[in-house]
Motif scaffolding. Structure first.
Motif, PDB file in Angstrom:
ATOM      1  N   LEU A  32     -12.211   4.503  -2.855  1.00  0.00           N
ATOM      2  CA  LEU A  32     -12.329   5.748  -3.610  1.00  0.00           C
ATOM      3  C   LEU A  32     -12.195   6.960  -2.692  1.00  0.00           C
ATOM      4  CD1 LEU A  32     -12.935   7.380  -6.096  1.00  0.00           C
ATOM      5  CD2 LEU A  32     -15.334   6.756  -5.915  1.00  0.00           C
ATOM      6  N   LEU A  33     -12.896   6.947  -1.559  1.00  0.00           N
ATOM      7  CA  LEU A  33     -12.830   8.092  -0.644  1.00  0.00           C
ATOM      8  C   LEU A  33     -11.411   8.311  -0.148  1.00  0.00           C
ATOM      9  CD1 LEU A  33     -16.094   7.749   1.449  1.00  0.00           C
ATOM     10  CD2 LEU A  33     -15.391   9.745   0.131  1.00  0.00           C
ATOM     11  N   ALA A  34     -10.780   7.228   0.284  1.00  0.00           N
ATOM     12  CA  ALA A  34      -9.418   7.362   0.800  1.00  0.00           C
ATOM     13  C   ALA A  34      -8.476   7.824  -0.307  1.00  0.00           C
ATOM     14  CB  ALA A  34      -8.943   6.034   1.385  1.00  0.00           C
ATOM     15  N   ALA A  35      -8.690   7.301  -1.523  1.00  0.00           N
ATOM     16  CA  ALA A  35      -7.806   7.677  -2.623  1.00  0.00           C
ATOM     17  C   ALA A  35      -7.987   9.144  -2.990  1.00  0.00           C
ATOM     18  CB  ALA A  35      -8.077   6.784  -3.836  1.00  0.00           C
ATOM     19  N   LEU A  36      -9.228   9.655  -2.905  1.00  0.00           N
ATOM     20  CA  LEU A  36      -9.447  11.072  -3.190  1.00  0.00           C
ATOM     21  C   LEU A  36      -8.723  11.928  -2.155  1.00  0.00           C
ATOM     22  CD1 LEU A  36     -13.189  11.043  -4.226  1.00  0.00           C
ATOM     23  CD2 LEU A  36     -11.234  11.538  -5.677  1.00  0.00           C
ATOM     24  N   GLY A  37      -8.752  11.459  -0.903  1.00  0.00           N
ATOM     25  CA  GLY A  37      -7.964  12.158   0.118  1.00  0.00           C
ATOM     26  C   GLY A  37      -6.487  12.121  -0.247  1.00  0.00           C
ATOM     27  N   GLY A  38      -6.051  10.930  -0.677  1.00  0.00           N
ATOM     28  CA  GLY A  38      -4.648  10.772  -1.034  1.00  0.00           C
ATOM     29  C   GLY A  38      -4.247  11.629  -2.213  1.00  0.00           C
ATOM     30  N   THR A  39      -5.181  11.888  -3.104  1.00  0.00           N
ATOM     31  CA  THR A  39      -4.819  12.642  -4.299  1.00  0.00           C
ATOM     32  C   THR A  39      -4.533  14.107  -3.966  1.00  0.00           C
ATOM     33  OG1 THR A  39      -5.304  12.877  -6.613  1.00  0.00           O
ATOM     34  CG2 THR A  39      -7.105  13.337  -5.152  1.00  0.00           C
ATOM     35  N   SER A  81      -9.831  -2.395   8.039  1.00  0.00           N
ATOM     36  CA  SER A  81      -9.532  -1.754   6.761  1.00  0.00           C
ATOM     37  C   SER A  81      -8.864  -2.745   5.804  1.00  0.00           C
ATOM     38  CB  SER A  81      -8.647  -0.534   6.965  1.00  0.00           C
ATOM     39  OG  SER A  81      -7.543  -0.850   7.772  1.00  0.00           O
ATOM     40  N   ALA A  82      -8.224  -3.782   6.357  1.00  0.00           N
ATOM     41  CA  ALA A  82      -7.728  -4.922   5.572  1.00  0.00           C
ATOM     42  C   ALA A  82      -7.016  -4.537   4.281  1.00  0.00           C
ATOM     43  CB  ALA A  82      -8.865  -5.908   5.285  1.00  0.00           C
ATOM     44  N   GLY A  83      -6.141  -3.549   4.345  1.00  0.00           N
ATOM     45  CA  GLY A  83      -5.324  -3.218   3.178  1.00  0.00           C
ATOM     46  C   GLY A  83      -5.973  -2.277   2.187  1.00  0.00           C
ATOM     47  N   ARG A  84      -7.197  -1.816   2.471  1.00  0.00           N
ATOM     48  CA  ARG A  84      -7.882  -0.942   1.500  1.00  0.00           C
ATOM     49  C   ARG A  84      -7.163   0.387   1.326  1.00  0.00           C
ATOM     50  NH1 ARG A  84     -11.807  -4.006   3.846  1.00  0.00           N
ATOM     51  NH2 ARG A  84     -13.183  -5.061   2.389  1.00  0.00           N
ATOM     52  N   GLY A  85      -6.520   0.859   2.411  1.00  0.00           N
ATOM     53  CA  GLY A  85      -5.774   2.113   2.317  1.00  0.00           C
ATOM     54  C   GLY A  85      -4.590   1.986   1.368  1.00  0.00           C
ATOM     55  N   TRP A  86      -3.982   0.819   1.364  1.00  0.00           N
ATOM     56  CA  TRP A  86      -2.841   0.598   0.460  1.00  0.00           C
ATOM     57  C   TRP A  86      -3.313   0.529  -0.969  1.00  0.00           C
ATOM     58  CZ3 TRP A  86       1.678   1.503   2.449  1.00  0.00           C
ATOM     59  CH2 TRP A  86       1.885   1.307   3.813  1.00  0.00           C
ATOM     60  N   ILE A  87      -4.469  -0.104  -1.183  1.00  0.00           N
ATOM     61  CA  ILE A  87      -5.022  -0.153  -2.539  1.00  0.00           C
ATOM     62  C   ILE A  87      -5.309   1.261  -3.018  1.00  0.00           C
ATOM     63  CG2 ILE A  87      -6.941  -0.996  -3.944  1.00  0.00           C
ATOM     64  CD1 ILE A  87      -5.198  -3.218  -3.004  1.00  0.00           C
ATOM     65  N   SER A  88      -5.825   2.104  -2.098  1.00  0.00           N
ATOM     66  CA  SER A  88      -6.151   3.475  -2.508  1.00  0.00           C
ATOM     67  C   SER A  88      -4.878   4.224  -2.890  1.00  0.00           C
ATOM     68  CB  SER A  88      -6.906   4.204  -1.395  1.00  0.00           C
ATOM     69  OG  SER A  88      -6.039   4.516  -0.335  1.00  0.00           O
ATOM     70  N   LEU A  89      -3.793   3.953  -2.164  1.00  0.00           N
ATOM     71  CA  LEU A  89      -2.513   4.575  -2.511  1.00  0.00           C
ATOM     72  C   LEU A  89      -2.095   4.157  -3.924  1.00  0.00           C
ATOM     73  CD1 LEU A  89       0.039   6.168  -1.568  1.00  0.00           C
ATOM     74  CD2 LEU A  89       0.978   3.971  -0.870  1.00  0.00           C
ATOM     75  N   ALA A  90      -2.257   2.855  -4.192  1.00  0.00           N
ATOM     76  CA  ALA A  90      -1.913   2.356  -5.523  1.00  0.00           C
ATOM     77  C   ALA A  90      -2.770   3.039  -6.579  1.00  0.00           C
ATOM     78  CB  ALA A  90      -2.109   0.843  -5.580  1.00  0.00           C
ATOM     79  N   ALA A  91      -4.066   3.228  -6.264  1.00  0.00           N
ATOM     80  CA  ALA A  91      -4.973   3.864  -7.226  1.00  0.00           C
ATOM     81  C   ALA A  91      -4.508   5.282  -7.537  1.00  0.00           C
ATOM     82  CB  ALA A  91      -6.400   3.869  -6.686  1.00  0.00           C
ATOM     83  N   VAL A  92      -4.085   6.023  -6.501  1.00  0.00           N
ATOM     84  CA  VAL A  92      -3.633   7.404  -6.706  1.00  0.00           C
ATOM     85  C   VAL A  92      -2.417   7.426  -7.623  1.00  0.00           C
ATOM     86  CG1 VAL A  92      -2.650   9.433  -5.586  1.00  0.00           C
ATOM     87  CG2 VAL A  92      -4.514   8.206  -4.499  1.00  0.00           C
ATOM     88  N   ILE A  93      -1.448   6.571  -7.318  1.00  0.00           N
ATOM     89  CA  ILE A  93      -0.204   6.596  -8.081  1.00  0.00           C
ATOM     90  C   ILE A  93      -0.428   6.114  -9.518  1.00  0.00           C
ATOM     91  CG2 ILE A  93       2.127   5.638  -8.189  1.00  0.00           C
ATOM     92  CD1 ILE A  93       2.075   5.564  -5.128  1.00  0.00           C
ATOM     93  N   LEU A  94      -1.305   5.121  -9.628  1.00  0.00           N
ATOM     94  CA  LEU A  94      -1.598   4.515 -10.925  1.00  0.00           C
ATOM     95  C   LEU A  94      -2.042   5.548 -11.954  1.00  0.00           C
ATOM     96  CD1 LEU A  94      -1.460   1.468 -11.349  1.00  0.00           C
ATOM     97  CD2 LEU A  94      -3.911   1.387 -11.166  1.00  0.00           C
ATOM     98  N   VAL A  95      -2.903   6.482 -11.551  1.00  0.00           N
ATOM     99  CA  VAL A  95      -3.467   7.421 -12.529  1.00  0.00           C
ATOM    100  C   VAL A  95      -2.961   8.836 -12.287  1.00  0.00           C
ATOM    101  CG1 VAL A  95      -5.523   6.050 -12.912  1.00  0.00           C
ATOM    102  CG2 VAL A  95      -5.508   7.740 -11.094  1.00  0.00           C
ATOM    103  N   ASN A  96      -1.819   8.948 -11.607  1.00  0.00           N
ATOM    104  CA  ASN A  96      -1.228  10.256 -11.340  1.00  0.00           C
ATOM    105  C   ASN A  96      -2.195  11.231 -10.684  1.00  0.00           C
ATOM    106  OD1 ASN A  96       1.451  10.036 -12.100  1.00  0.00           O
ATOM    107  ND2 ASN A  96       0.860  10.022 -14.261  1.00  0.00           N
TER     108      ASN A  96
END
Lengths: 296, 338
Positions: A19-26, A225-240
């Motif tokens: 969530l934190l990384a995805a918020l940064g990504g957003t 980090s085991a891929g969590r950053g990539w999941i966060s990227l997916a989360a950002v794109i998923l919900v625009n």
């Protein structure tokens, strides 16, 4: 009952770094930067968190160092992708690979261990016990006693939603993504906005890394980090990029990750490992149906 | 300028070829390679092998080199080639590239290949396999776990008879561990139940911790980690809950003092040392399958720790079972894939 509480707690702590990384990504998503470097920033943050906590004997310094480490990665990204205008995708990949190599190398050089560095000298980020909430039956164990970073994350979600949609900076941020030339022509530098978005991303990924290495576990291991950053990227794109949507997706992912482990009692483990990804695909399906309806 | 660069490159190439050549031909001092499918630093399995390498280096004054392929399938073949070019004796942990190893061994019959931890046999029968009887030590780990979960006087131990295990992934070695662990626990009390979680990862420490926390939530009081580096998360979970864990491969009892009650040792280093000794003494037999169990010290259970939580009675009981296995009065069932 215990298992359910455990599953929910597992969901919350599993979701937090994503969530934190995805918020940064957003923030970078809205600013029109295709930023895939969250994985590398998070990993660097995790390493520097352990470094700071170990050498200064303080978790606070751990968090500070994590943010500084992650910011250094963000600055490299800014230098290349914003100032020198290199391809963002290539820069991101380079940063992720660099972070993996650099943290592994530094761990071996500084701590003289390979693989994982765990030491009683690493001070973990404390859990916060809230006296009143703790007394609520069932919910008390979930609302109180969580890691400090988790409460910060809740604040960050609310703040992000507010900043992006309700402030002047947020308006400019979105304008930089939608139509950079018109933002530039109105006298606001879109490059400057992008730089700020990346700096925010760096800070949040640093927090995510600190949570991984000082909150969830108290150690640093190679590629933790085991891929969590990539999941966060997916989360950002998923919900625009919607912060509330990101929070939901992250929680869903954290939940299904734990659920997968729990389901191993009934199913083969190779199958349960798919659960988070299958759930994400299903979520994506429903989300796109919703999005279509809204357009129609 | 261009010409100069070209000449320089040619000179460098020739020089490097010349530089390589002697290494291929004249093995005056013996060279030994330790080629592993993973990477050093797990504080257990691979590192234990490295200690054996250091030991033969200091004892026999040979040159050693360790090649880590870090689970990168693309590196297996080049790494084997590099090992063959450099060394006379190759100790190899070959999960995932057994076939390539067989091909190389057939191609280079003069080199000594010693495969560790699994049995690999090539056509020309030149590979020696070191097979650890991990069932024997895992059985003892099960005995420790069984006795611990029944010992309700220990802080945190509940009356329920549930113990857990966290494996990195489902593979024959891990299955053998779990199989014998279960048998060991049931030998103490047939009502003891074993719950197992598989991570699908050998380095995700956070997931290891989550799996262990889940097991503790279900009522387990002891969790056996069989997940390499990811398992350190299991040990930390035990520390957080004030419950108990069992370490693996090397003595991990002091990683989280007071919560890791024992470690199931797989002494890869000792096997390397002993096989190398037979090579030096000339008693080495190519193509043999060497069994390293409790009796030969290849596997063991280690309960020594800075902070000792196991009561002396439990330790004595475990050591008694250990002695029975060594004497041969107790036969530990070997995992055969159900």
């Amino acid at each position: 009952m215990n298992i359910i509480t455990g599953l929910i707690n597992g969901m919350i702590s599993g979701a937090t770094p994503i969530l934190l990384a995805a918020l940064g990504g957003t923030f970078t998503f809205y600013a029109g930067v295709f930023n895939i470097a969250m994985e590398g920033m998070m990993l660097t943050g995790a390493f520097f968190a352990v470094l700071g906590s170990y050498y200064f004997d303080s978790w606070l310094m751990g968090i500070v160092c994590a943010i500084i480490g992650s910011l250094m990665m963000a600055l490299i990204f800014i230098l290349f992708a914003v100032t020198l205008k290199t391809d963002e995708f290539v820069t991101g990949i380079a940063l992720n690979l660099f972070a993996l190599g650099a943290t592994t190398y530094m761990m071996r050089q500084i701590f003289n261990v390979k693989g994982a560095f765990s030491n009683p000298g690493i001070v973990p980020i404390p859990r916060i016990h809230i006296p009143l909430l703790a007394k609520i039956p069932i919910l008390g164990n979930i609302l109180s006693g969580q890691n400090l970073i988790i409460y910060i994350t809740v604040l960050v979600v609310i703040l992000s939603a507010f900043i992006i949609f309700k402030t002047r900076f947020g308006l400019r941020l979105r304008a930089a993504g939608y139509n950079a030339p018109s933002l530039d022509s109105s006298g606001v530098s879109s490059a400057k906005i992008r730089i700020w978005s990346l700096i925010i991303c760096g800070v949040l990924c640093g927090l995510a890394g600190a949570f991984l290495s000082l909150g969830y576990v108290t150690l640093f291991s190679e590629n933790m980090s085991a891929g969590r950053g990539w999941i966060s990227l997916a989360a950002v794109i998923l919900v625009n990029g919607n912060p509330w949507g990101i929070a939901l997706i992250s929680l869903l992912f954290g939940f299904t990750d734990g659920l997968g482990l729990l389901l191993q009692q009934y199913m083969p483990s190779q199958f349960t490992s798919m659960v988070p990804y299958v759930a994400t695909l299903i979520a994506l399906y429903f989300y796109s149906i919703q999005a279509r309806k809204r357009k129609a | 300028m261009k010409k100069f660069v070209f000449v320089m490159i040619v000179v460098l190439l020739v020089a490097s070829l010349v530089g390589c050549a002697p290494a291929n031909q004249s093995p005056e001092t013996e060279k030994v390679v330790y080629l592993i499918n993973g990477a050093l630093g797990d504080q257990s399995f691979y590192d234990s092998g490295q200690m054996g390498m250091e030991k033969i280096k200091s004892e026999y004054g040979i040159e050693i080199r360790t090649i880590e392929t870090n689970f990168d399938a693309g590196q297996y073949e080049p790494a084997l080639q590099a090992a063959v070019n450099y060394a006379d004796v190759i100790f190899v942990i070959s999960y995932g590239f057994e076939d390539q190893l067989m091909a190389f061994a057939d191609k280079y019959p003069d080199k000594i290949f010693v495969n560790l931890d699994t049995v690999v046999q090539n056509e020309k029968k030149t590979i020696t396999s070191v097979d650890f009887i991990e069932e024997e030590s895992a059985y003892l780990a099960g005995v420790v776990a069984g006795l611990t979960t029944l010992e309700t006087s220990l802080p945190g131990v509940n009356p329920g008879k549930l113990i857990g295990a966290v494996g990195g992934d489902v593979d024959p070695v891990i299955s053998a561990f779990v199989f014998a662990y279960t048998n060991g626990a049931k030998s103490i009390d047939p009502e003891i139940q074993v719950e197992t979680k598989y991570l699908g990862s050998w380095d995700d420490t956070a997931k290891g911790k989550q799996a262990a926390l889940q097991l503790f939530d279900m009522g387990a009081d002891v969790v056996f980690q069989i997940a390499a580096a990811a398992g350190i998360g299991v040990l930390q979970a035990a520390g957080e809950r004030g419950l108990y864990a069992i370490g693996v491969d090397t003595n991990q009892n002091d990683i989280v003092p007071g919560n890791v009650v024992a470690s199931d040792i797989k002494d890869v280093g000792k096997a390397i040392y002993e096989v190398f000794k037979t090579i030096k003494e000339g008693t080495y037999q190519p193509g043999a399958v060497l069994q390293y169990g409790l009796a030969s010290g290849g596997v063991d259970i280690d309960m020594t720790a800075q902070v000792q939580v196991l009561p002396q009675a439990i330790q004595d009981q475990v050591l008694a079972v250990r002695q029975q296995i060594i004497d041969g009065t107790l036969k530990v069932e070997i995992y055969t894939g159900e």
